[in-house]
Design a protein around this motif. Structure first.
Motif, PDB file in Angstrom:
ATOM      1  N   ALA A  22       0.818  -1.220   0.000  1.00  0.00           N
ATOM      2  CA  ALA A  22       0.000   0.000   0.000  1.00  0.00           C
ATOM      3  C   ALA A  22       0.844   1.260   0.000  1.00  0.00           C
ATOM      4  CB  ALA A  22      -0.931  -0.013   1.216  1.00  0.00           C
ATOM      5  N   SER A  23       2.109   1.163   0.471  1.00  0.00           N
ATOM      6  CA  SER A  23       2.965   2.357   0.569  1.00  0.00           C
ATOM      7  C   SER A  23       3.870   2.541  -0.645  1.00  0.00           C
ATOM      8  CB  SER A  23       3.828   2.263   1.828  1.00  0.00           C
ATOM      9  OG  SER A  23       4.749   1.172   1.712  1.00  0.00           O
ATOM     10  N   ARG A  24       3.597   1.867  -1.743  1.00  0.00           N
ATOM     11  CA  ARG A  24       4.465   1.995  -2.924  1.00  0.00           C
ATOM     12  C   ARG A  24       4.497   3.446  -3.398  1.00  0.00           C
ATOM     13  NH1 ARG A  24       4.297  -1.312  -8.695  1.00  0.00           N
ATOM     14  NH2 ARG A  24       6.015  -0.144  -9.654  1.00  0.00           N
ATOM     15  N   PRO A  25       5.681   4.069  -3.487  1.00  0.00           N
ATOM     16  CA  PRO A  25       5.779   5.463  -3.933  1.00  0.00           C
ATOM     17  C   PRO A  25       5.342   5.605  -5.387  1.00  0.00           C
ATOM     18  CG  PRO A  25       7.793   4.771  -2.812  1.00  0.00           C
ATOM     19  CD  PRO A  25       6.998   3.531  -3.071  1.00  0.00           C
ATOM     20  N   ARG A  26       4.752   6.749  -5.707  1.00  0.00           N
ATOM     21  CA  ARG A  26       4.277   7.014  -7.056  1.00  0.00           C
ATOM     22  C   ARG A  26       5.198   7.954  -7.834  1.00  0.00           C
ATOM     23  NH1 ARG A  26       1.192   2.712  -7.154  1.00  0.00           N
ATOM     24  NH2 ARG A  26      -0.331   2.707  -5.448  1.00  0.00           N
ATOM     25  N   VAL A  27       6.057   8.670  -7.129  1.00  0.00           N
ATOM     26  CA  VAL A  27       6.923   9.673  -7.772  1.00  0.00           C
ATOM     27  C   VAL A  27       8.345   9.128  -7.838  1.00  0.00           C
ATOM     28  CG1 VAL A  27       7.808  12.032  -7.679  1.00  0.00           C
ATOM     29  CG2 VAL A  27       5.480  11.532  -6.915  1.00  0.00           C
ATOM     30  N   VAL A  28       8.947   9.242  -9.009  1.00  0.00           N
ATOM     31  CA  VAL A  28      10.335   8.801  -9.186  1.00  0.00           C
ATOM     32  C   VAL A  28      11.272   9.912  -8.715  1.00  0.00           C
ATOM     33  CG1 VAL A  28      12.082   8.085 -10.847  1.00  0.00           C
ATOM     34  CG2 VAL A  28       9.713   7.343 -11.124  1.00  0.00           C
ATOM     35  N   PRO A  29      12.194   9.630  -7.776  1.00  0.00           N
ATOM     36  CA  PRO A  29      13.110  10.675  -7.279  1.00  0.00           C
ATOM     37  C   PRO A  29      14.035  11.193  -8.379  1.00  0.00           C
ATOM     38  CG  PRO A  29      13.086   8.784  -5.815  1.00  0.00           C
ATOM     39  CD  PRO A  29      12.389   8.362  -7.080  1.00  0.00           C
ATOM     40  N   ALA A  30      14.648  12.318  -8.090  1.00  0.00           N
ATOM     41  CA  ALA A  30      15.654  12.933  -8.963  1.00  0.00           C
ATOM     42  C   ALA A  30      16.922  13.135  -8.153  1.00  0.00           C
ATOM     43  CB  ALA A  30      15.153  14.268  -9.508  1.00  0.00           C
ATOM     44  N   VAL A  31      18.048  12.896  -8.779  1.00  0.00           N
ATOM     45  CA  VAL A  31      19.331  13.007  -8.088  1.00  0.00           C
ATOM     46  C   VAL A  31      20.246  13.940  -8.863  1.00  0.00           C
ATOM     47  CG1 VAL A  31      20.248  10.951  -9.259  1.00  0.00           C
ATOM     48  CG2 VAL A  31      21.312  11.731  -7.145  1.00  0.00           C
ATOM     49  N   ALA A  32      20.959  14.790  -8.144  1.00  0.00           N
ATOM     50  CA  ALA A  32      21.984  15.678  -8.705  1.00  0.00           C
ATOM     51  C   ALA A  32      23.267  15.437  -7.930  1.00  0.00           C
ATOM     52  CB  ALA A  32      21.560  17.136  -8.603  1.00  0.00           C
ATOM     53  N   ALA A  33      24.342  15.086  -8.629  1.00  0.00           N
ATOM     54  CA  ALA A  33      25.579  14.680  -7.959  1.00  0.00           C
ATOM     55  C   ALA A  33      26.764  15.444  -8.518  1.00  0.00           C
ATOM     56  CB  ALA A  33      25.808  13.171  -8.119  1.00  0.00           C
ATOM     57  N   THR A  34      27.862  15.425  -7.734  1.00  0.00           N
ATOM     58  CA  THR A  34      29.109  16.047  -8.160  1.00  0.00           C
ATOM     59  C   THR A  34      29.684  15.295  -9.355  1.00  0.00           C
ATOM     60  OG1 THR A  34      29.564  16.698  -5.884  1.00  0.00           O
ATOM     61  CG2 THR A  34      31.418  16.725  -7.416  1.00  0.00           C
ATOM     62  N   GLY A  35      30.103  16.021 -10.363  1.00  0.00           N
ATOM     63  CA  GLY A  35      30.716  15.417 -11.548  1.00  0.00           C
ATOM     64  C   GLY A  35      31.715  16.373 -12.165  1.00  0.00           C
ATOM     65  N   GLY A  36      32.219  16.016 -13.329  1.00  0.00           N
ATOM     66  CA  GLY A  36      33.151  16.889 -14.027  1.00  0.00           C
ATOM     67  C   GLY A  36      34.587  16.591 -13.677  1.00  0.00           C
TER      68      GLY A  36
END
Length: 432
Positions: free
Chosen positions: A50-64
């Protein structure tokens, strides 16, 4: 951002499978005890479903790309948004050679307001260019029934510059011949170092008048100084062989470690004095020559070039052709373990051309004592014979007036530079 969405965890699948399995077996066999055991598992499975999330998270990470020095700490960070209430984020860096990770086992960060910020400490322990694998980032809901795995963020490309120590030596470089710098020139001029008190001549500045001498003699006298000029220094790095084991900045050091770090220390010392410094690397086909220049930008170019060194990628006499582009009056500092016989031959060629040469021995002390590499008695015997031959070559260079010093820190060549400065005023014959 991951496009795969949320997936059930192994714990959730076990709860569903085991709960419904026990319930079915208990009903078929009439076992009330099995039905009782299945009840909590089914409740947890239903709550997780019943607690299955509906929104897909977004991630921003250090790169370059980043440039750091050996032993310098940096932080890899990531921000995960749109997390479900009560969710957590797990991050783990795979690690690699020459890299210390803290915490090594990864970390768990709970969400706050739907956002979680994770940070993993990284510490490179050896110079070079390398690409770091991105950490694995996984999000879980409050029941740990669903997980979301982020796509691997952009990898972090590191340029690890060799560490450099502060040098406070005042030893000058011989043959200053430029226009700027802190070296004392062989001619009088505008500078800061006192030369003598002499009679006033047309063109002398009034601020140079020495009033005490003028009052005693009855005629004007002025203070003369030596001109401040720069020297031309070329660092010659022998990368034909890398002898010994390297364990990073805090452990054992190979000959290449000593050579690269010593070159960084010497480059900073001479550039800080206003001298022009160049670099030539032998034994690496990718890195060959960096023209001489001065200033802070030249130091960064030198460190970037040293970070590219890969020993043993080019061999032969051409890789040790040290005289190209060097003229009389140049101070050449050869950093070498003196294992390759051709390196000692090039020292003789440079000296005969009127170039002051200082040989810095970068062979680790434990190897120079004779306890060299080798797993068989024959290999160890061959190493001892090479060390005897190497000792003879060092004594021969010393008999020819070529200073050979063992690198033991920034002050290793202090006395040698003073001796060369005194010797530079003595005329000598050179081969044209």
């Amino acid at each position: 951002m991951s496009t795969m969405g949320w997936h059930p965890t192994h714990a959730h699948l076990r709860a569903v499978t085991l709960g419904f399995g026990l319930l079915l077996v208990g009903i078929v066999l009439g076992r009330i005890d099995l039905v009782v055991l299945a009840t909590p598992l089914l409740l947890v499975a239903l709550a997780g479903a019943a607690s299955r999330p509906r929104v897909v998270p977004a991630v921003a990470a250090t790169g370059g790309s980043l440039a750091v020095h050996e032993g310098e700490d940096l932080l890899w960070s990531a921000t995960v948004e749109d997390l479900p209430p009560g969710g957590v984020v797990a991050a783990h860096h795979p690690g690699q050679r020459w890299l210390e990770v803290e915490p090594a086992d990864g970390l768990l960060v709970p969400e706050e307001g739907g956002v979680a910020r994770v940070g993993i400490g990284l510490r490179p322990v050896r110079w070079g260019r390398r690409t770091l694998g991105a950490p694995a980032v996984t999000a879980y809901d409050a029941w740990a029934a669903w997980r979301w795995v982020a796509d691997r963020p952009q990898p972090l490309r590191l340029t690890v510059l060799p560490t450099k120590e502060q040098v406070d030596t005042t030893a000058p470089a011989p043959h200053p011949n430029g226009l700027v710098g802190q070296e004392r020139a062989g001619r009088p001029g505008e500078g800061t170092e006192f030369a003598k008190v002499r009679p006033f001549e047309p063109g002398d500045r009034l601020r140079r008048i020495h009033w005490a001498a003028s009052a005693r003699s009855g005629t004007l006298h002025v203070t003369a100084t030596h001109a401040d000029e720069d020297a031309h220094v070329v660092l010659l790095v022998d990368a034909v062989n890398d002898v010994g084991a390297s364990e990073g900045i805090t452990g054992a050091r190979s000959s290449m470690d000593l050579a690269v770090r010593a070159a960084a220390v010497l480059a900073e010392h001479f550039l800080r004095r206003g001298d022009r410094v160049g670099l030539r690397v032998f034994g690496d086909w990718r890195v060959s020559f960096l023209p001489s220049s001065s200033g802070r930008h030249q130091l960064r170019r030198l460190l970037d070039t040293l970070a590219l060194v890969e020993p043993g990628t080019a061999r032969g006499e051409e890789a040790l052709a040290a005289r190209q582009g060097l003229g009389a009056g140049t101070l050449a500092i050869l950093l070498s373990p003196l294992i390759e016989p051709a390196s000692t031959q090039q020292v003789a060629m440079l000296t005969s051309a009127g170039i002051d040469v200082v040989v810095v021995d970068t062979l680790p002390a434990e190897l120079a004592s004779g306890a060299g590499p080798g797993s068989t008695p024959e290999e160890r015997l061959a190493w001892r014979l090479r060390m005897l031959q190497r000792r003879v070559e060092r004594d021969r260079m010393a008999s020819l007036g070529i200073p050979v010093v063992t690198w033991a820190g920034p002050h290793s060549i202090d006395r040698v530079l003073r001796d060369l400065t005194r010797r530079s005023s003595t005329p000598r014959m050179v081969r044209r």
